[in-house]
Write a protein that holds these residues in place. Structure first.
Motif, mmCIF file in Angstrom:
data_model
loop_
_atom_site.group_PDB
_atom_site.id
_atom_site.type_symbol
_atom_site.label_atom_id
_atom_site.label_comp_id
_atom_site.label_asym_id
_atom_site.label_seq_id
_atom_site.Cartn_x
_atom_site.Cartn_y
_atom_site.Cartn_z
ATOM 1 N N ARG A 1 0.837 -1.199 0.000
ATOM 2 C CA ARG A 1 0.000 0.000 0.000
ATOM 3 C C ARG A 1 0.873 1.251 0.000
ATOM 4 N N GLY A 2 0.199 2.371 -0.276
ATOM 5 C CA GLY A 2 0.887 3.653 -0.268
ATOM 6 C C GLY A 2 1.592 3.930 1.049
ATOM 7 N N GLY A 3 2.802 4.461 0.937
ATOM 8 C CA GLY A 3 3.612 4.756 2.104
ATOM 9 C C GLY A 3 4.611 3.670 2.431
ATOM 10 N N TYR A 4 4.408 2.475 1.874
ATOM 11 C CA TYR A 4 5.286 1.346 2.162
ATOM 12 C C TYR A 4 6.103 0.918 0.947
ATOM 13 N N SER A 5 6.089 1.724 -0.080
ATOM 14 C CA SER A 5 6.905 1.479 -1.265
ATOM 15 C C SER A 5 8.025 2.514 -1.307
ATOM 16 N N TYR A 6 9.214 2.076 -1.643
ATOM 17 C CA TYR A 6 10.322 3.023 -1.774
ATOM 18 C C TYR A 6 10.119 3.951 -2.970
ATOM 19 N N HIS A 7 9.221 3.592 -3.879
ATOM 20 C CA HIS A 7 8.852 4.509 -4.959
ATOM 21 C C HIS A 7 8.263 5.801 -4.385
ATOM 22 N N ASN A 8 7.553 5.689 -3.259
ATOM 23 C CA ASN A 8 6.905 6.855 -2.664
ATOM 24 C C ASN A 8 7.890 7.894 -2.151
ATOM 25 N N TYR A 9 9.150 7.516 -2.064
ATOM 26 C CA TYR A 9 10.177 8.411 -1.521
ATOM 27 C C TYR A 9 11.296 8.687 -2.525
ATOM 28 N N GLY A 10 11.070 8.319 -3.769
ATOM 29 C CA GLY A 10 12.064 8.560 -4.808
ATOM 30 C C GLY A 10 13.294 7.687 -4.667
ATOM 31 N N LEU A 11 13.151 6.543 -3.994
ATOM 32 C CA LEU A 11 14.289 5.659 -3.749
ATOM 33 C C LEU A 11 14.207 4.353 -4.529
ATOM 34 N N ALA A 12 13.273 4.266 -5.468
ATOM 35 C CA ALA A 12 13.128 3.050 -6.268
ATOM 36 C C ALA A 12 12.845 3.415 -7.720
ATOM 37 N N ILE A 13 13.305 2.533 -8.599
ATOM 38 C CA ILE A 13 13.006 2.665 -10.025
ATOM 39 C C ILE A 13 12.639 1.287 -10.571
ATOM 40 N N ASP A 14 11.831 1.296 -11.602
ATOM 41 C CA ASP A 14 11.577 0.104 -12.400
ATOM 42 C C ASP A 14 12.163 0.389 -13.774
ATOM 43 N N VAL A 15 12.893 -0.588 -14.314
ATOM 44 C CA VAL A 15 13.542 -0.405 -15.612
ATOM 45 C C VAL A 15 13.120 -1.494 -16.576
ATOM 46 N N ILE A 16 13.315 -1.220 -17.848
ATOM 47 C CA ILE A 16 12.999 -2.180 -18.900
ATOM 48 C C ILE A 16 13.953 -1.952 -20.062
ATOM 49 N N GLU A 17 14.218 -2.990 -20.816
ATOM 50 C CA GLU A 17 15.086 -2.853 -21.983
ATOM 51 C C GLU A 17 14.309 -2.258 -23.156
ATOM 52 N N ILE A 18 14.985 -1.405 -23.908
ATOM 53 C CA ILE A 18 14.469 -0.918 -25.184
ATOM 54 C C ILE A 18 15.324 -1.584 -26.268
ATOM 55 N N LYS A 19 14.684 -2.391 -27.100
ATOM 56 C CA LYS A 19 15.404 -3.125 -28.146
ATOM 57 C C LYS A 19 14.679 -2.895 -29.466
ATOM 58 N N ASP A 20 15.413 -2.433 -30.447
ATOM 59 C CA ASP A 20 14.824 -2.116 -31.759
ATOM 60 C C ASP A 20 13.647 -1.150 -31.609
ATOM 61 N N LYS A 21 13.825 -0.179 -30.716
ATOM 62 C CA LYS A 21 12.838 0.877 -30.449
ATOM 63 C C LYS A 21 11.535 0.353 -29.851
ATOM 64 N N LYS A 22 11.580 -0.853 -29.262
ATOM 65 C CA LYS A 22 10.403 -1.445 -28.634
ATOM 66 C C LYS A 22 10.763 -1.914 -27.234
ATOM 67 N N VAL A 23 9.753 -1.962 -26.370
ATOM 68 C CA VAL A 23 9.942 -2.457 -25.004
ATOM 69 C C VAL A 23 10.113 -3.970 -25.049
ATOM 70 N N ASN A 24 11.122 -4.458 -24.329
ATOM 71 C CA ASN A 24 11.363 -5.893 -24.223
ATOM 72 C C ASN A 24 11.194 -6.291 -22.759
ATOM 73 N N TRP A 25 10.133 -7.006 -22.457
ATOM 74 C CA TRP A 25 9.810 -7.390 -21.080
ATOM 75 C C TRP A 25 10.441 -8.726 -20.678
ATOM 76 N N ASP A 26 11.388 -9.234 -21.434
ATOM 77 C CA ASP A 26 12.010 -10.525 -21.158
ATOM 78 C C ASP A 26 12.710 -10.488 -19.795
ATOM 79 N N GLU A 27 12.233 -11.310 -18.865
ATOM 80 C CA GLU A 27 12.810 -11.336 -17.516
ATOM 81 C C GLU A 27 14.270 -11.763 -17.531
ATOM 82 N N ASN A 28 14.667 -12.574 -18.511
ATOM 83 C CA ASN A 28 16.062 -13.019 -18.586
ATOM 84 C C ASN A 28 17.018 -11.847 -18.765
#
Length: 128
Positions: free
Chosen positions: A43-70
């Motif tokens: 819930r809100g307040g318990y995520s480090y995103h709420n304090y600017g201390l977390a990011i989520d990233v993803i690969e951009i490959k051939d100008k497209k998002v690649n969600w491959d967990e590997n």
């Protein structure tokens, strides 16, 4: 410091960084009381995103998002080497795109600071 792009030739983009507590609560309700898949476990307040201390990233490959967990597993060592904790190492719900740096604070401690108004003029928590 070696970057993911230098080490692996992988281009990353941040998909999520700072999130308000209200935004976090809306995401928490998704898949529970509103439509969609569950995308967060806290819930809100318990995520480090709420304090600017977390990011989520993803690969951009051939100008497209690649969600491959590997790919995220492969690049995790770079984030860890640079002081981040990685959501792929979590025991329960794995969160492969997630990296956070907590500076030794628990989310509950940050929420307490937030609730006490210990914020700078831009709304960020003031660290001791």
């Amino acid at each position: 410091m070696v970057t993911v792009e230098e080490q692996f030739g992988i281009q990353l983009r941040v998909t999520t960084g700072l999130r308000t507590i209200d935004e976090q609560n809306r995401l928490y309700e998704q898949g529970r009381t509103t439509s969609g898949n569950i995308v967060t476990w806290v819930r809100g307040g318990y995520s480090y995103h709420n304090y600017g201390l977390a990011i989520d990233v993803i690969e951009i490959k051939d100008k497209k998002v690649n969600w491959d967990e590997n790919v995220l597993i492969r690049i995790s060592s770079v984030g860890i080497r640079n002081g981040f904790s990685w959501g792929g190492n979590w025991k329960k719900q794995k969160d492969y795109p997630h990296f956070e740096i907590t500076f030794g604070y628990k989310a509950s401690e940050l929420l307490e600071k937030y609730n006490k108004g210990e914020l700078d003029n831009e709304g960020y928590i003031i660290f001791d």
